[in-house]
Design an enzyme around this catalytic site. Structure first.
Site, PDB file in Angstrom:
ATOM      1  CG  ASN A  86      -0.175  -0.051   2.535  1.00  0.00           C
ATOM      2  OD1 ASN A  86       1.048   0.019   2.552  1.00  0.00           O
ATOM      3  ND2 ASN A  86      -0.899  -0.147   3.639  1.00  0.00           N
ATOM      4  CG  HIS A 132       3.623   0.122   4.822  1.00  0.00           C
ATOM      5  ND1 HIS A 132       2.738  -0.807   5.305  1.00  0.00           N
ATOM      6  CD2 HIS A 132       4.775  -0.568   4.608  1.00  0.00           C
ATOM      7  CE1 HIS A 132       3.330  -1.988   5.385  1.00  0.00           C
ATOM      8  NE2 HIS A 132       4.565  -1.860   4.954  1.00  0.00           N
ATOM      9  CD  GLU A 156       0.110   0.553   7.390  1.00  0.00           C
ATOM     10  OE1 GLU A 156       0.366   0.626   6.168  1.00  0.00           O
ATOM     11  OE2 GLU A 156      -0.064  -0.530   7.974  1.00  0.00           O
TER      12      GLU A 156
HETATM   13  C1  F6R Z   1       9.960  -3.414   7.732  1.00  0.00           C
HETATM   14  C2  F6R Z   1       9.179  -2.302   7.256  1.00  0.00           C
HETATM   15  C3  F6R Z   1       8.134  -2.435   6.196  1.00  0.00           C
HETATM   16  C4  F6R Z   1       8.532  -3.362   5.044  1.00  0.00           C
HETATM   17  C5  F6R Z   1       7.388  -3.506   4.040  1.00  0.00           C
HETATM   18  C6  F6R Z   1       7.699  -4.494   2.960  1.00  0.00           C
HETATM   19  O1  F6R Z   1      10.852  -3.019   8.757  1.00  0.00           O
HETATM   20  O2  F6R Z   1       9.357  -1.252   7.762  1.00  0.00           O
HETATM   21  O3  F6R Z   1       7.840  -1.162   5.691  1.00  0.00           O
HETATM   22  O4  F6R Z   1       9.665  -2.853   4.408  1.00  0.00           O
HETATM   23  O5  F6R Z   1       6.230  -3.918   4.721  1.00  0.00           O
HETATM   24  O6  F6R Z   1       7.790  -5.769   3.513  1.00  0.00           O
HETATM   25  P1  F6R Z   1       8.318  -7.011   2.665  1.00  0.00           P
HETATM   26  O7  F6R Z   1       9.749  -6.735   2.394  1.00  0.00           O
HETATM   27  O8  F6R Z   1       8.164  -8.180   3.596  1.00  0.00           O
HETATM   28  O9  F6R Z   1       7.483  -7.080   1.460  1.00  0.00           O
END
Ligand code: F6R
Length: 239
Positions: free
Chosen positions: A136, A138, A143
């Site tokens: 999304n 973030h 968020e």
């Molecule tokens: C993790 C974090 C999140 C992830 C994001 C992507 O410390 O801050 O913003 O970077 O959710 O997660 P993955 O890499 O698991 O797709």
């Protein structure tokens, strides 16, 4: 903003690691902000490989992390402290005392956020801020919403983030509903922001973040405002 397109997660990890090697050649006690999740694992594996070959030394490195779940003990395998220990810290010669994460078990979560912010301010500007991006948009756990926070705060995770992160838990019910995350000003307080993105599913959100309007509804789009962002884009295919 510089965007490198690479063919695989492995290539993404290798290219990302070169930034750390170069930075550590300049400054042994560099300050890094790390991220968790699936995306940075190829980078951590590559850093461990380079460490084993004697090409990189973590003995003076200091680190902070983007975020931590609220209510998971550090010993819980899904806490971000456990993640960092397992994927990087326990595999290289970093001093654990030099690694800092938000205290997700604090009784007073708001106070713990303020303490983490104070710690970030005390440590100063990060040499490299590592980021992944959520489906999304973030970054950290900032968020999409009508407004974003500048400093570390306790966030209620969106349903889409809980669903995305449930892949690491036995069931969706076990995913914590809250997390502590660095705020946008703190993420921006870095000489270099390294954004790693992999998998076809992230292609569109990344494209919107890079080429679309700057909007709090896609927090990663704010990165267009930072003077030194490198995107390593492995979204062309799933490998
Ligand atoms: C993790 C974090 C999140 C992830 C994001 C992507 O410390 O801050 O913003 O970077 O959710 O997660 P993955 O890499 O698991 O797709």
């Amino acid at each position: 903003m510089i965007r490198f397109k690479v063919k695989s997660k492995k290539e993404m990890g290798e290219l990302a690691a070169t930034y750390y090697v170069r930075q550590l050649e300049k400054k042994k006690d560099s300050l890094f902000a790390f991220a968790t999740g699936s995306t940075p694992i190829p980078l951590y594996d590559e850093l461990v490989r380079l460490y084993n070959e004697g090409k990189v030394d973590f003995s003076e490195v200091r680190t902070v992390n983007l975020d931590e779940y609220v209510g998971l003990d550090v010993k819980n395998e899904n806490s971000y402290r456990s993640f960092m220990d397992k994927n990087l810290f326990d595999r290289v010669n970093i001093k654990k005392d030099n690694t800092v994460l938000p205290d997700g078990m604090a009784e007073d979560v708001d106070k713990a956020c303020a303490l983490y912010s104070a710690k970030l301010a005390e440590l100063g500007t990060r040499d490299i801020q590592l980021l992944g991006i959520g489906n999304n948009g973030h970054i950290g756990f900032n968020e999409p919403s009508d407004g974003l926070s500048a400093r570390t705060f306790a966030v209620t995770l969106t349903e889409s983030t809980i669903a995305a992160n449930s892949r690491f838990f036995a069931s969706q019910d076990e995913v914590p509903k809250k997390a502590m995350t660095m705020g946008m000003a703190e993420i921006f307080d870095a000489k270099l922001i390294l954004l790693l993105v992999s998998g076809k599913a992230k292609h569109d959100v990344l494209d919107a973040a890079i080429n679309g309007p700057v909007t709090t509804q896609n927090p990663a789009s704010l990165l267009q405002l930072h003077p030194n962002v490198v995107v390593i884009d492995a979204t062309e295919n799933d490998e």
